[in-house]
Structure formats: structure tokens, C-alpha cells
Motif scaffolding. Structure first.
Motif, PDB file in Angstrom:
ATOM      1  N   SER A   8     -23.148  -9.579  12.471  1.00  0.00           N
ATOM      2  CA  SER A   8     -23.069 -10.089  13.840  1.00  0.00           C
ATOM      3  C   SER A   8     -21.663  -9.963  14.420  1.00  0.00           C
ATOM      4  CB  SER A   8     -23.532 -11.542  13.880  1.00  0.00           C
ATOM      5  OG  SER A   8     -22.733 -12.313  13.011  1.00  0.00           O
ATOM      6  N   ARG A   9     -20.649  -9.867  13.580  1.00  0.00           N
ATOM      7  CA  ARG A   9     -19.261  -9.747  14.059  1.00  0.00           C
ATOM      8  C   ARG A   9     -18.733  -8.350  13.752  1.00  0.00           C
ATOM      9  NH1 ARG A   9     -17.415 -14.408  10.379  1.00  0.00           N
ATOM     10  NH2 ARG A   9     -16.907 -12.472   9.398  1.00  0.00           N
ATOM     11  N   ARG A  10     -19.345  -7.345  14.328  1.00  0.00           N
ATOM     12  CA  ARG A  10     -18.992  -5.961  14.007  1.00  0.00           C
ATOM     13  C   ARG A  10     -17.516  -5.637  14.194  1.00  0.00           C
ATOM     14  NH1 ARG A  10     -23.693  -2.268  16.420  1.00  0.00           N
ATOM     15  NH2 ARG A  10     -25.305  -3.099  15.109  1.00  0.00           N
ATOM     16  N   GLU A  11     -16.932  -6.027  15.314  1.00  0.00           N
ATOM     17  CA  GLU A  11     -15.538  -5.647  15.578  1.00  0.00           C
ATOM     18  C   GLU A  11     -14.591  -6.183  14.519  1.00  0.00           C
ATOM     19  OE1 GLU A  11     -13.797  -3.397  17.273  1.00  0.00           O
ATOM     20  OE2 GLU A  11     -15.819  -2.780  17.799  1.00  0.00           O
ATOM     21  N   SER A  12     -14.725  -7.447  14.139  1.00  0.00           N
ATOM     22  CA  SER A  12     -13.827  -8.001  13.123  1.00  0.00           C
ATOM     23  C   SER A  12     -14.085  -7.344  11.767  1.00  0.00           C
ATOM     24  CB  SER A  12     -13.967  -9.524  13.015  1.00  0.00           C
ATOM     25  OG  SER A  12     -15.242  -9.886  12.558  1.00  0.00           O
ATOM     26  N   LEU A  13     -15.340  -7.034  11.475  1.00  0.00           N
ATOM     27  CA  LEU A  13     -15.643  -6.350  10.215  1.00  0.00           C
ATOM     28  C   LEU A  13     -15.108  -4.924  10.228  1.00  0.00           C
ATOM     29  CD1 LEU A  13     -19.265  -7.629   9.572  1.00  0.00           C
ATOM     30  CD2 LEU A  13     -17.181  -8.281   8.359  1.00  0.00           C
ATOM     31  N   ARG A  14     -15.185  -4.255  11.363  1.00  0.00           N
ATOM     32  CA  ARG A  14     -14.634  -2.895  11.465  1.00  0.00           C
ATOM     33  C   ARG A  14     -13.132  -2.898  11.232  1.00  0.00           C
ATOM     34  NH1 ARG A  14     -18.038  -0.929  16.766  1.00  0.00           N
ATOM     35  NH2 ARG A  14     -19.966  -0.526  15.627  1.00  0.00           N
ATOM     36  N   GLY A  21     -10.226  -1.085   3.540  1.00  0.00           N
ATOM     37  CA  GLY A  21     -11.004  -0.034   2.903  1.00  0.00           C
ATOM     38  C   GLY A  21     -12.330  -0.527   2.338  1.00  0.00           C
ATOM     39  N   TYR A  22     -12.617  -1.794   2.507  1.00  0.00           N
ATOM     40  CA  TYR A  22     -13.895  -2.347   2.086  1.00  0.00           C
ATOM     41  C   TYR A  22     -14.146  -3.635   2.861  1.00  0.00           C
ATOM     42  CZ  TYR A  22     -11.638  -6.147  -0.398  1.00  0.00           C
ATOM     43  OH  TYR A  22     -10.918  -7.266  -0.692  1.00  0.00           O
ATOM     44  N   VAL A  23     -15.373  -4.088   2.840  1.00  0.00           N
ATOM     45  CA  VAL A  23     -15.718  -5.368   3.445  1.00  0.00           C
ATOM     46  C   VAL A  23     -17.008  -5.858   2.795  1.00  0.00           C
ATOM     47  CG1 VAL A  23     -17.068  -4.441   5.375  1.00  0.00           C
ATOM     48  CG2 VAL A  23     -15.897  -6.602   5.632  1.00  0.00           C
ATOM     49  N   ALA A  24     -17.097  -7.152   2.582  1.00  0.00           N
ATOM     50  CA  ALA A  24     -18.311  -7.743   2.025  1.00  0.00           C
ATOM     51  C   ALA A  24     -19.379  -7.829   3.105  1.00  0.00           C
ATOM     52  CB  ALA A  24     -18.012  -9.141   1.482  1.00  0.00           C
ATOM     53  N   LEU A  25     -20.592  -7.533   2.752  1.00  0.00           N
ATOM     54  CA  LEU A  25     -21.717  -7.634   3.672  1.00  0.00           C
ATOM     55  C   LEU A  25     -22.767  -8.564   3.060  1.00  0.00           C
ATOM     56  CD1 LEU A  25     -22.067  -3.904   4.744  1.00  0.00           C
ATOM     57  CD2 LEU A  25     -21.056  -5.780   6.045  1.00  0.00           C
TER      58      LEU A  25
END
Length: 112
Positions: A8-14, A21-25
């Protein structure tokens, strides 16, 4: 897999992905799916190669890793290979990061 929730928070995750170089989903994979992947990883671990070494540029810091190349995973794990090649998952990731996602083609990591 097309019903996977998009973050739901695409911009902050991007931004985080770009920086780290990674992000938890969270909840991208169901609990049952995670349990299946964990069981598969434990099964594959028996074929992995242990590598212990020191990193000179890090004050001779010791490292202990266990490795198993993508070609061996592809041969031994239809479960992981199907996930790796899942087009719906690639679409979800591409939309989430506003970048084209594609499988790794490095020979030691590629699964096909």
C-alpha cells in the motif's frame, strides 16, 4: 498468484528498495507457502556446500556460508523453480518497484 496484495505504500518501499537493494514484503506469500518453502530449503540444505573463509578487507573477519548454485536448485526443486519462473510474481514485483523484474541469468544463480 495474481491475487497477491500489492504494497500500500509503494513510494516509500521503492525508495527503500533503491537505497538498500531489498525490502520486506509481508504477506506476499501465505503462511502455508512460507512453511512449504522453509521445508524445501531444509531439504536442499543437505546438498549445500559449506564455505568458511576470512575477509582480509574486513580485518580478517571470519565468514561461514552454505551455498547451493541455482543450477542445482533447478534440478532438485520443482517448487522453487516454479516460484522463480512465475510470471505473475514478476509482474507484481515490476509494478511494485516501477522497474522490470526478471530472473537472474548469471550461470551459477540461474535456474534454467
Amino acid at each position: 498468484m495474481s491475487s497477491l496484495p500489492l504494497p500500500s505504500r509503494r513510494e516509500s518501499l521503492r525508495r527503500r528498495f533503491s537505497d538498500a537493494g531489498y525490502v520486506a514484503l509481508p504477506r506476499l506469500v501465505s503462511r502455508a507457502g512460507l512453511a512449504r518453502l522453509a521445508a524445501e530449503a531444509r531439504r536442499l540444505e543437505a546438498d549445500a556446500v559449506r564455505r568458511d573463509f576470512r575477509v582480509p578487507c574486513m580485518v580478517d573477519s571470519p565468514r561461514h556460508t552454505t551455498t547451493l548454485g541455482g543450477h542445482r536448485i533447478a534440478h532438485a526443486s520443482p517448487v522453487i523453480t516454479r516460484l522463480y519462473e512465475d510470471r505473475d510474481l514478476m509482474r507484481v514485483l515490476s509494478r511494485s518497484w516501477a522497474r522490470r523484474s526478471s530472473p537472474c541469468t548469471t550461470p551459477s544463480n540461474a535456474t534454467f
